[in-house]
Design an enzyme around this catalytic site. Structure first.
Site, PDB file in Angstrom:
ATOM      1  N   ARG A  47      74.043 102.755  86.755  1.00  0.00           N
ATOM      2  CA  ARG A  47      74.826 102.174  87.848  1.00  0.00           C
ATOM      3  C   ARG A  47      74.437 102.805  89.184  1.00  0.00           C
ATOM      4  O   ARG A  47      75.272 103.299  89.929  1.00  0.00           O
ATOM      5  CB  ARG A  47      76.328 102.283  87.582  1.00  0.00           C
ATOM      6  CG  ARG A  47      76.737 101.469  86.366  1.00  0.00           C
ATOM      7  CD  ARG A  47      78.233 101.387  86.152  1.00  0.00           C
ATOM      8  NE  ARG A  47      78.505 100.585  84.954  1.00  0.00           N
ATOM      9  CZ  ARG A  47      79.696 100.427  84.399  1.00  0.00           C
ATOM     10  NH1 ARG A  47      80.750 101.029  84.937  1.00  0.00           N
ATOM     11  NH2 ARG A  47      79.853  99.697  83.330  1.00  0.00           N
ATOM     12  N   ASP A  60      55.661 110.798  87.499  1.00  0.00           N
ATOM     13  CA  ASP A  60      54.763 111.692  86.782  1.00  0.00           C
ATOM     14  C   ASP A  60      55.362 113.047  86.430  1.00  0.00           C
ATOM     15  O   ASP A  60      54.738 113.847  85.724  1.00  0.00           O
ATOM     16  CB  ASP A  60      53.458 111.884  87.561  1.00  0.00           C
ATOM     17  CG  ASP A  60      53.667 112.460  88.951  1.00  0.00           C
ATOM     18  OD1 ASP A  60      54.780 112.959  89.244  1.00  0.00           O
ATOM     19  OD2 ASP A  60      52.714 112.395  89.761  1.00  0.00           O
ATOM     20  N   GLN A 107      56.053 117.683  92.096  1.00  0.00           N
ATOM     21  CA  GLN A 107      55.545 117.455  93.444  1.00  0.00           C
ATOM     22  C   GLN A 107      56.267 116.259  94.058  1.00  0.00           C
ATOM     23  O   GLN A 107      56.271 115.172  93.476  1.00  0.00           O
ATOM     24  CB  GLN A 107      54.036 117.171  93.410  1.00  0.00           C
ATOM     25  CG  GLN A 107      53.189 118.309  92.868  1.00  0.00           C
ATOM     26  CD  GLN A 107      53.202 119.519  93.770  1.00  0.00           C
ATOM     27  OE1 GLN A 107      53.140 119.396  94.988  1.00  0.00           O
ATOM     28  NE2 GLN A 107      53.274 120.700  93.174  1.00  0.00           N
TER      29      GLN A 107
END
Length: 400
Positions: free
Chosen positions: A224, A309, A313
């Site tokens: 939500r 990923d 970073q």
């Protein structure tokens, strides 16, 4: 400056004519709720005690100040800082306000600011300004669940608030909500013991109205983020969903209800996959074609981005569009379900100015939430978690 029917206006002379410009609620206010006046022009009430005052009879308490607010307007300021605790054992055991013309100025509280703990809040009035307060319902002995901020407000704005440890939604606007804004707020670490760690339902039943959720940080919620759709078969509100940061969810972040209308601009948002491995950013309701309408673009100035990923970073996400497959998510697409993408943005009063998703990411992590300049350790931990791909959805405070 003059006032007409409680609304502050600024008269500007321009080439022998008068231009009427409505003043903002405060500098930086955006969206349809940006011109709320709250308690401006009314009296000022000082909170001098942290007494929960369930019945609103203790002079100096927050609940007393809310209960006795005059129709002409009230600004509530805080001479004390700390936690106001109310055990929310029933749905009625929560802080409520159902009238008009009030400002809760949490930024005036000393020290740690103001936290309302043990219960949620419900706001059903008009012309309300809520700023710099924290709501932490937490799990209670009776199992009663609470939204941190349950909103059915009109012409109102929430700014720099924190909603954590909610047992239902963090911040929702539903039913009779009209022309309101939620901005620069934290909605994080909902408690998932009942599978209900949810962010926001935005499902107003008033046709033709508008709402803006911008520059908010959603972290460690199940889903939500947001949930859209008018439940009465009506067209409902138009939504500005812009410059938000959504981090660590399960399965789909946001979705629309089946066979429920929604119309939304998705602009400059940043989605970051976390330890709970949520993938889809938004899923349509598998419904009648044209019911879930979304405007979004791959123009770098307004594009949404997705980082899947989990490499610790920030700023290495990809721009995604209607058919984008996420590179690190086993073929999952950023958008799924039945969605109609429109080429022209929906008109939403006061929305913007918009930022790129990357600029918004930095701004939200630096400035969102209550007491952003001096965050308490709980808020700071939640904000820090996005940068290091840390944290997870928790069931309760013993599982974190």
């Amino acid at each position: 400056m003059l006032r007409f029917h409680g609304v502050a206006v600024l008269l500007v002379l321009c080439h022998n004519s008068v231009v009427v410009a409505q003043l903002p609620a405060f500098p930086g206010a955006q969206g349809p709720g940006a011109t709320a006046t709250g308690g401006r022009g009314g009296d000022v009430y000082h909170v001098t005690t942290l007494d929960a005052d369930k019945n609103g009879v203790v002079a100096g308490s927050l609940q007393y100040g809310i209960n006795t607010a005059p129709a002409s307007g009230r600004t509530i300021v805080f001479d004390v800082g700390g936690t106001i605790f109310l055990d929310g054992l029933t749905a009625n055991d929560r802080l409520r306000y159902g009238n008009a013309n009030i400002t809760i100025a949490g930024q005036t509280a000393p020290g740690p600011g103001i936290t309302i703990a043990g219960t949620g809040t419900k706001w059903t009035g008009e012309n309300i300004i809520l700023r710099n307060i924290t709501i932490r319902p937490n799990r209670n002995a009776n199992g009663t669940t609470h939204d941190a901020f349950d909103l059915q407000v009109k012409n109102s704005i929430l700014d720099h608030v924190s909603a954590t440890w909610h047992t239902d939604e963090g911040i929702s606007i539903t039913d009779s909500g009209v022309n309101s804004t939620v901005q620069y707020s934290l909605i994080g670490e909902g408690l998932n013991y009942g599978g209900h760690s949810y962010g926001s339902i935005i499902a107003t039943e008033v046709n033709g109205t508008s709402h803006s959720f911008n520059h908010n940080y959603y972290a460690h919620n199940n889903s939500r983020l947001p949930r859209l759709g008018s439940e009465l078969g009506s067209t409902g509100a138009v939504l500005d969903w812009s410059n938000n940061v959504v981090y660590n969810w399960q399965s789909r972040a946001g979705y629309s209800g089946t066979n429920q209308h929604s119309r939304s601009n998705f602009i400059g948002n940043y989605y970051i996959k976390g330890q709970n491995n949520g993938t889809t950013a938004f899923r349509g309701g598998d419904d009648i074609a044209g019911y879930t309408q979304v405007y979004q673009t791959t123009d770098p100035a307004f594009a949404n981005k997705f980082d899947d990923d989990k490499d610790d970073q920030l700023h290495d996400g990809i721009v995604f569009g209607p058919s984008t497959t996420l590179p690190n998510s086993s073929g999952q697409k950023a958008y799924a379900g039945d969605l109609t993408f429109v080429s022209t943005p929906f008109t939403i009063p006061g929305a913007g100015p918009y930022e790129t998703a990357d600029v918004a990411l930095d701004r939200v992590l630096a400035y969102a939430g209550a007491n952003w300049a001096n965050r308490n350790p709980i808020d700071q931990r939640i904000f820090d978690s996005a940068a290091t791909n840390a944290g997870k959805i928790i069931n309760d405070l013993t599982s974190g």
